[in-house]
Design a protein around this motif. Sequence first.
Motif, PDB file in Angstrom:
ATOM      1  N   MET A  17       0.939  -1.329  -0.185  1.00  0.00           N
ATOM      2  CA  MET A  17      -0.058  -0.051   0.043  1.00  0.00           C
ATOM      3  C   MET A  17       0.926   1.298   0.103  1.00  0.00           C
ATOM      4  O   MET A  17       2.004   1.189   0.166  1.00  0.00           O
ATOM      5  N   GLY A  18       0.016   2.359  -0.356  1.00  0.00           N
ATOM      6  CA  GLY A  18       0.899   3.657  -0.338  1.00  0.00           C
ATOM      7  C   GLY A  18      -0.083   4.753   0.160  1.00  0.00           C
ATOM      8  O   GLY A  18      -1.260   4.472   0.367  1.00  0.00           O
ATOM      9  N   LEU A  19       0.678   5.774   0.940  1.00  0.00           N
ATOM     10  CA  LEU A  19      -0.043   6.863   1.453  1.00  0.00           C
ATOM     11  C   LEU A  19       0.321   8.320   0.921  1.00  0.00           C
ATOM     12  O   LEU A  19       1.847   8.289   1.037  1.00  0.00           O
ATOM     13  N   THR A  20       0.094   8.995   0.584  1.00  0.00           N
ATOM     14  CA  THR A  20       0.411  10.503  -0.024  1.00  0.00           C
ATOM     15  C   THR A  20      -0.481  11.603   0.603  1.00  0.00           C
ATOM     16  O   THR A  20      -1.789  11.224   0.869  1.00  0.00           O
ATOM     17  N   PHE A  21      -0.037  12.831   0.483  1.00  0.00           N
ATOM     18  CA  PHE A  21      -0.773  13.946   0.743  1.00  0.00           C
ATOM     19  C   PHE A  21      -0.929  14.773  -0.573  1.00  0.00           C
ATOM     20  O   PHE A  21       0.061  14.958  -1.291  1.00  0.00           O
ATOM     21  N   ILE A  22      -2.021  15.401  -0.803  1.00  0.00           N
ATOM     22  CA  ILE A  22      -2.310  16.181  -1.834  1.00  0.00           C
ATOM     23  C   ILE A  22      -2.721  17.564  -1.326  1.00  0.00           C
ATOM     24  O   ILE A  22      -3.973  17.483  -0.862  1.00  0.00           O
ATOM     25  N   PRO A  23      -1.967  18.576  -1.524  1.00  0.00           N
ATOM     26  CA  PRO A  23      -2.424  19.749  -1.007  1.00  0.00           C
ATOM     27  C   PRO A  23      -3.697  20.350  -1.597  1.00  0.00           C
ATOM     28  O   PRO A  23      -3.770  20.373  -3.123  1.00  0.00           O
ATOM     29  N   ASP A  24      -4.709  20.946  -1.060  1.00  0.00           N
ATOM     30  CA  ASP A  24      -5.848  21.390  -1.709  1.00  0.00           C
ATOM     31  C   ASP A  24      -6.646  22.189  -0.687  1.00  0.00           C
ATOM     32  O   ASP A  24      -7.600  21.525   0.030  1.00  0.00           O
ATOM     33  N   PRO A  25      -6.037  23.200   0.137  1.00  0.00           N
ATOM     34  CA  PRO A  25      -6.549  24.008   1.075  1.00  0.00           C
ATOM     35  C   PRO A  25      -8.050  24.030   1.135  1.00  0.00           C
ATOM     36  O   PRO A  25      -8.630  24.129   2.334  1.00  0.00           O
ATOM     37  N   LYS A  26      -8.714  24.475   0.057  1.00  0.00           N
ATOM     38  CA  LYS A  26     -10.155  24.575   0.060  1.00  0.00           C
ATOM     39  C   LYS A  26     -10.817  23.429  -0.327  1.00  0.00           C
ATOM     40  O   LYS A  26     -12.217  23.407  -0.466  1.00  0.00           O
ATOM     41  N   HIS A  27     -10.311  22.281  -0.493  1.00  0.00           N
ATOM     42  CA  HIS A  27     -11.041  20.833  -0.689  1.00  0.00           C
ATOM     43  C   HIS A  27     -11.668  21.022  -1.793  1.00  0.00           C
ATOM     44  O   HIS A  27     -12.958  20.507  -1.771  1.00  0.00           O
ATOM     45  N   GLU A  28     -11.116  21.486  -2.919  1.00  0.00           N
ATOM     46  CA  GLU A  28     -11.999  21.402  -4.108  1.00  0.00           C
ATOM     47  C   GLU A  28     -12.018  20.428  -4.798  1.00  0.00           C
ATOM     48  O   GLU A  28     -12.988  20.257  -5.899  1.00  0.00           O
ATOM     49  N   TRP A  29     -11.153  19.579  -4.655  1.00  0.00           N
ATOM     50  CA  TRP A  29     -11.029  18.337  -5.626  1.00  0.00           C
ATOM     51  C   TRP A  29     -12.081  17.572  -5.466  1.00  0.00           C
ATOM     52  O   TRP A  29     -12.575  17.014  -4.334  1.00  0.00           O
ATOM     53  N   ASP A  30     -12.857  17.188  -6.447  1.00  0.00           N
ATOM     54  CA  ASP A  30     -14.183  16.230  -6.259  1.00  0.00           C
ATOM     55  C   ASP A  30     -13.724  14.771  -6.506  1.00  0.00           C
ATOM     56  O   ASP A  30     -14.604  14.007  -6.182  1.00  0.00           O
ATOM     57  N   GLY A  31     -12.591  14.418  -6.525  1.00  0.00           N
ATOM     58  CA  GLY A  31     -12.104  12.903  -6.458  1.00  0.00           C
ATOM     59  C   GLY A  31     -11.822  12.642  -8.098  1.00  0.00           C
ATOM     60  O   GLY A  31     -11.547  11.278  -7.945  1.00  0.00           O
ATOM     61  N   ASN A  32     -12.271  13.088  -8.858  1.00  0.00           N
ATOM     62  CA  ASN A  32     -12.131  12.620 -10.206  1.00  0.00           C
ATOM     63  C   ASN A  32     -10.722  13.037 -10.760  1.00  0.00           C
ATOM     64  O   ASN A  32     -10.098  13.991 -10.282  1.00  0.00           O
ATOM     65  N   SER A  33     -10.098  12.445 -11.759  1.00  0.00           N
ATOM     66  CA  SER A  33      -8.926  12.888 -12.364  1.00  0.00           C
ATOM     67  C   SER A  33      -9.268  14.109 -12.869  1.00  0.00           C
ATOM     68  O   SER A  33     -10.224  14.697 -13.389  1.00  0.00           O
ATOM     69  N   LEU A  34      -8.025  14.932 -13.126  1.00  0.00           N
ATOM     70  CA  LEU A  34      -7.970  16.322 -13.591  1.00  0.00           C
ATOM     71  C   LEU A  34      -7.918  16.177 -15.036  1.00  0.00           C
ATOM     72  O   LEU A  34      -7.308  15.386 -15.695  1.00  0.00           O
TER      73      LEU A  34
END
Length: 67
Positions: free
Chosen positions: A50-67
């Motif tokens: 398994m892996g664990l990572t952090f994605i910066p998004d201070p306003k939590h705007e990412w909807d979980g889909n690919s960009l």
Amino acid sequence: MGLFSSGTSNSPVLNWEALKNNGGLGSSKYTYRTKVLGGWLISSFVSEGMGLTFIPDPKHEWDGNSL
């Protein structure tokens, strides 16, 4: 309270939500995200580990889909 103790009713809770994966051989079988301060914590699982990572998004705007 220790790192792995059960905590109290006021302890923070990580609410993991499943993300859809559409990959081929060797891609993650399961991927989850949870909101944390300043972004998202992403957890990915395959049969080998398994892996664990952090994605910066201070306003939590990412909807979980690919960009």
